[in-house]
Design a protein around this motif. Structure first.
Motif, PDB file in Angstrom:
ATOM      1  N   ILE A 199       0.843  -1.203   0.000  1.00 38.97           N
ATOM      2  CA  ILE A 199       0.000   0.000   0.000  1.00 38.97           C
ATOM      3  C   ILE A 199       0.873   1.245   0.000  1.00 38.97           C
ATOM      4  N   SER A 200       0.742   2.071  -1.020  1.00 33.25           N
ATOM      5  CA  SER A 200       1.559   3.280  -1.113  1.00 33.25           C
ATOM      6  C   SER A 200       0.728   4.420  -1.685  1.00 33.25           C
ATOM      7  N   THR A 233       0.133  -3.731   8.817  1.00 33.19           N
ATOM      8  CA  THR A 233      -0.843  -3.206   9.774  1.00 33.19           C
ATOM      9  C   THR A 233      -2.256  -3.306   9.203  1.00 33.19           C
ATOM     10  N   GLU A 251       5.420  -2.219   6.238  1.00 36.90           N
ATOM     11  CA  GLU A 251       4.871  -2.215   7.599  1.00 36.90           C
ATOM     12  C   GLU A 251       3.425  -1.720   7.596  1.00 36.90           C
ATOM     13  N   ALA A 252       3.149  -0.682   6.802  1.00 37.79           N
ATOM     14  CA  ALA A 252       1.779  -0.158   6.750  1.00 37.79           C
ATOM     15  C   ALA A 252       0.835  -1.221   6.174  1.00 37.79           C
ATOM     16  N   GLU A 275      -0.741   4.457  12.248  1.00 38.93           N
ATOM     17  CA  GLU A 275       0.032   3.595  13.138  1.00 38.93           C
ATOM     18  C   GLU A 275       1.526   3.632  12.816  1.00 38.93           C
ATOM     19  N   ARG A 276       1.860   3.843  11.562  1.00 36.03           N
ATOM     20  CA  ARG A 276       3.276   3.976  11.165  1.00 36.03           C
ATOM     21  C   ARG A 276       3.791   5.375  11.497  1.00 36.03           C
ATOM     22  N   LEU A 328       8.690   1.207   5.359  1.00 40.48           N
ATOM     23  CA  LEU A 328       7.457   1.897   5.747  1.00 40.48           C
ATOM     24  C   LEU A 328       6.216   1.328   5.070  1.00 40.48           C
ATOM     25  N   GLU A 329       6.288   1.142   3.748  1.00 41.51           N
ATOM     26  CA  GLU A 329       5.119   0.685   3.000  1.00 41.51           C
ATOM     27  C   GLU A 329       4.774  -0.755   3.380  1.00 41.51           C
ATOM     28  N   GLN A 349       3.213   9.979   2.723  1.00 44.73           N
ATOM     29  CA  GLN A 349       2.263   8.877   2.553  1.00 44.73           C
ATOM     30  C   GLN A 349       0.966   9.180   3.295  1.00 44.73           C
ATOM     31  N   ALA A 393      -4.011   2.655   9.014  1.00 43.96           N
ATOM     32  CA  ALA A 393      -2.764   1.892   8.953  1.00 43.96           C
ATOM     33  C   ALA A 393      -1.563   2.834   8.903  1.00 43.96           C
ATOM     34  N   TRP A 394      -1.692   3.911   8.121  1.00 42.04           N
ATOM     35  CA  TRP A 394      -0.577   4.873   8.048  1.00 42.04           C
ATOM     36  C   TRP A 394      -0.417   5.648   9.340  1.00 42.04           C
TER      37      TRP A 394
END
Ligand SMILES: Nc1ncnc2c1ncn2[C@@H]1O[C@H](COP(=O)(O)OP(=O)(O)OP(=O)(O)O)[C@@H](O)[C@H]1O
Ligand SMILES: [Mg+2]
Ligand SMILES: [Zn+2]
Lengths: 198, 371
Positions: free
Chosen positions: A110-111, A153, A149-150, B185-186, A146-147, B160, B182-183
């Motif tokens: 997801i980006s 999640t 990990e997101a 949380e990051r 980052l992407e 992002q 979700a973002w």
């Protein structure tokens, strides 16, 4: 500059990932100098690969048979699915010999800045595979950046209510990197030490 | 610490430059636009992998060239170390220390330590929050190099998250909500990490700024600096991360309305107060200059404490901006430096008591030369 066939060759080579204009020129000249049989073999290999390789209808990875060798192997544990971003991540994990389950290839992460959302990934297909309740564990092995990990999640929240165990690879992987570049020992250890996230 | 040799290739206005330098004060003199600041910028980049005046590497490469090389040799005591950086705009830079490739940026930051006083910094007090954050980061990154990575992660996470917010505004679906969540949380832990780093840098500066101000302006003024953040009360990194998540939840509607992230270190600031009220709105012109100088002196003190020897001190064009009294006080205050690199358009602006060796900077056909 070049024109005609040479320009076309440089242009096509330059479209490949990781190949800039200079490399494209170098490769083009290499091809001009090469033995015609070698060039014919390269052309055949490209054409054959494109014609024969498809995507596994179960896990989504690049394969010559459908289902792929792993999905079709009765010795593999079909109750554990390891979710990865790309087909090449499967190869990296297979090298560790730590994992005897099956895979699911998302086709990316997801980006939002690249306009890639859940619908652009094979998430609906994953949910369908989980629908009959035969799968007991999902291991999320997206890239440790980052992407990735997101995406992990997002997935773990989606899977939270399904009654499957969801786990994430243990840390120790080089942060910010690609899974495929992690060395075997580190990746193997990350698998063995995975932790539940639900 | 002092820079014993600097080589530049296709960096800014330099085609090829090899310069041996001595310890002590060195003055680079030449009319405007000759390439004086460009030279010290090469050293500054070697120390924090960032320029003090632009963000991004493209402007640093000489117009028409494909890449630039900065090669800086520093001497600390008996030891000398060479840092070589090949700047490849749009691609990864190649970094070598004593001829050995290093992969992680944090392994190179801290080898060349430098502290810059520049006109940009003199506007620190009355200027924009972004200028103050930039100044703060230059201290933070040299004190703890891993923050270089934290900052670039933060910048990416922020982009992002902003893109996720905009998609949610464009099409308010459950899925878009989930992507934003979700973002979040990051984003929250990385934002907290960077804010914590900046907060600590302010604490370190705060310990020495009072004394630094007294050296510039010997009166009984009370100077305080503090980290200003939209996130209320926190005492630890963990508390900060959860307070930040909480604040994001509270401002959710505002963020949707404004289409951007309102909470995080990209909105934080250094609060500077003189005898009570904020200096930004209350300090006189002279007081603002003294405060800005004091902040820079404080950064020199902080960087001086963390290493075995003092950082290279770079005074870029500052004397021209200071009156006689401040020039002298500044010189008195920086006696600890092993090397001071000064740039000036007019030699007469540099105080004579510096007894500096001077180098003439000239330019022929757009390319800088040094004599
Ligand atoms: N990437 C680049 N390629 C070529 N020339 C450049 C590049 N970047 C900056 N320059 C040139 O360098 C000059 C500025 O150099 P610099 O900032 O070092 O000047 P200076 O000697 O410090 O002048 P001042 O006394 O005004 O501060 C400008 O003329 C600019 O055009
Ligand atoms: Mg200048
Ligand atoms: Zn398959």
């Amino acid at each position: 500059m070049y024109d005609g066939a040479m320009a076309e060759l440089i242009e096509q080579l330059g479209r490949l990932p990781g190949i800039g204009p200079k490399s494209a020129q170098r490769i083009a000249f290499h091809i001009l100098d090469a033995d015609p049989d070698d060039v014919a073999r390269l052309v055949d290999a490209v054409r054959e690969a494109k014609a024969r390789i498809t995507f596994c209808s179960v896990c989504g990875r690049a394969t010559e048979t459908d289902p792929c060798r792993i999905c079709g192997d009765p010795r593999r544990d079909q109750t554990i699915i390891c979710v990865v971003e790309e087909s090449r991540d499967v190869i990296a994990i297979e090298r560790t010999r730590e994992f005897r389950g099956v895979y699911h290839v998302l086709g990316g992460a997801i980006s939002p800045i690249d306009g890639i959302g859940p619908n652009d990934l094979r998430i609906a297909e994953l949910m369908r595979r989980l629908a009959d309740n035969t799968v007991g564990e999902v291991i999320i092995a997206t890239d440790p950046n980052l992407e990735g990990e997101a995406t992990a999640t997002y997935l773990s929240r989606m899977l939270a209510d399904l009654g499957v165990t969801v786990s994430r690879l243990a840390s120790g992987l080089p942060v910010g990197g690609d899974l495929e570049f992690a060395d075997e020992v580190t990746l193997g250890r990350a698998f063995a030490g995975r932790r539940s996230v639900t | 610490m002092w820079v014993s040799r600097l080589e530049l290739r296709d960096f800014r206005s330099y085609e090829s430059c090899e310069l041996d330098l001595s310890a002590g004060p060195v003055v680079l003199v030449g009319p405007n636009g000759r390439g004086k600041t460009n030279l010290v910028e090469g050293i500054i980049y070697s120390s924090a992998l960032d320029s003090h005046r632009v963000h991004g590497d493209a402007p640093l490469v000489r117009t028409g060239a494909d890449h630039a090389v900065i090669r800086t040799t520093v001497a600390t005591g008996e030891r000398s170390t060479t840092v070589e950086i090949q700047l490849n705009p749009g691609r990864a830079n190649r970094i070598q220390v004593n001829g050995q490739a290093v992969g992680r940026t944090r392994d190179v930051v801290g080898i060349v330590r430098s502290c810059v006083f520049a006109p940009e910094h003199l506007r620190l007090v009355k200027g924009e929050p972004a200028d103050r954050r930039r100044f703060l980061d230059s201290v933070m990154v040299q004190v703890a190099p891993r923050y270089l990575g934290v900052r670039s992660d933060f910048e990416r996470a922020l982009k992002q998250r902003n893109a996720a917010l905009r998609s949610l505004v464009a099409a308010p679906t459950r899925e878009a909500e989930a992507v934003l969540a979700a973002w979040d949380e990051r984003y929250a832990p990385i934002a907290a990490e960077l804010a914590w780093g900046r907060y600590n840098a302010v604490q370190q500066l705060s310990d020495v700024v009072v004394d630094a101000y007294r050296r510039i302006s010997p009166q009984d003024d009370e100077v305080t600096i503090s980290y200003e953040s939209a996130v209320p009360a926190w005492h630890s990194r963990e508390e900060l991360a959860s307070a930040l998540s909480e604040a994001l939840r509270e401002r959710h509607r505002d963020e949707i309305r404004r289409g951007g992230t309102l909470i995080g270190p990209h909105r934080d600031d250094i609060g500077i107060n003189l005898n009570g009220p904020p200096a930004r709105t209350h300090a006189s012109h002279g007081e603002a200059w003294s405060l800005a100088l004091a902040l820079q002196l404080a950064s020199f003190d902080v960087l001086n404490r963390i290493g075995d020897d003092p950082p290279v001190l770079i005074l870029d064009d500052v004397f021209a901006e200071l009156d006689e009294v401040r020039r002298e006080r500044l010189l008195d205050a920086v006696t600890g430096a092993e090397q001071i690199l000064v740039t000036a358009a007019v030699a007469a602006d540099v105080p004579a008591q510096l007894h500096a060796r001077s180098l003439q900077v000239t330019r022929v056909d757009g390319v800088t030369h040094i004599e």
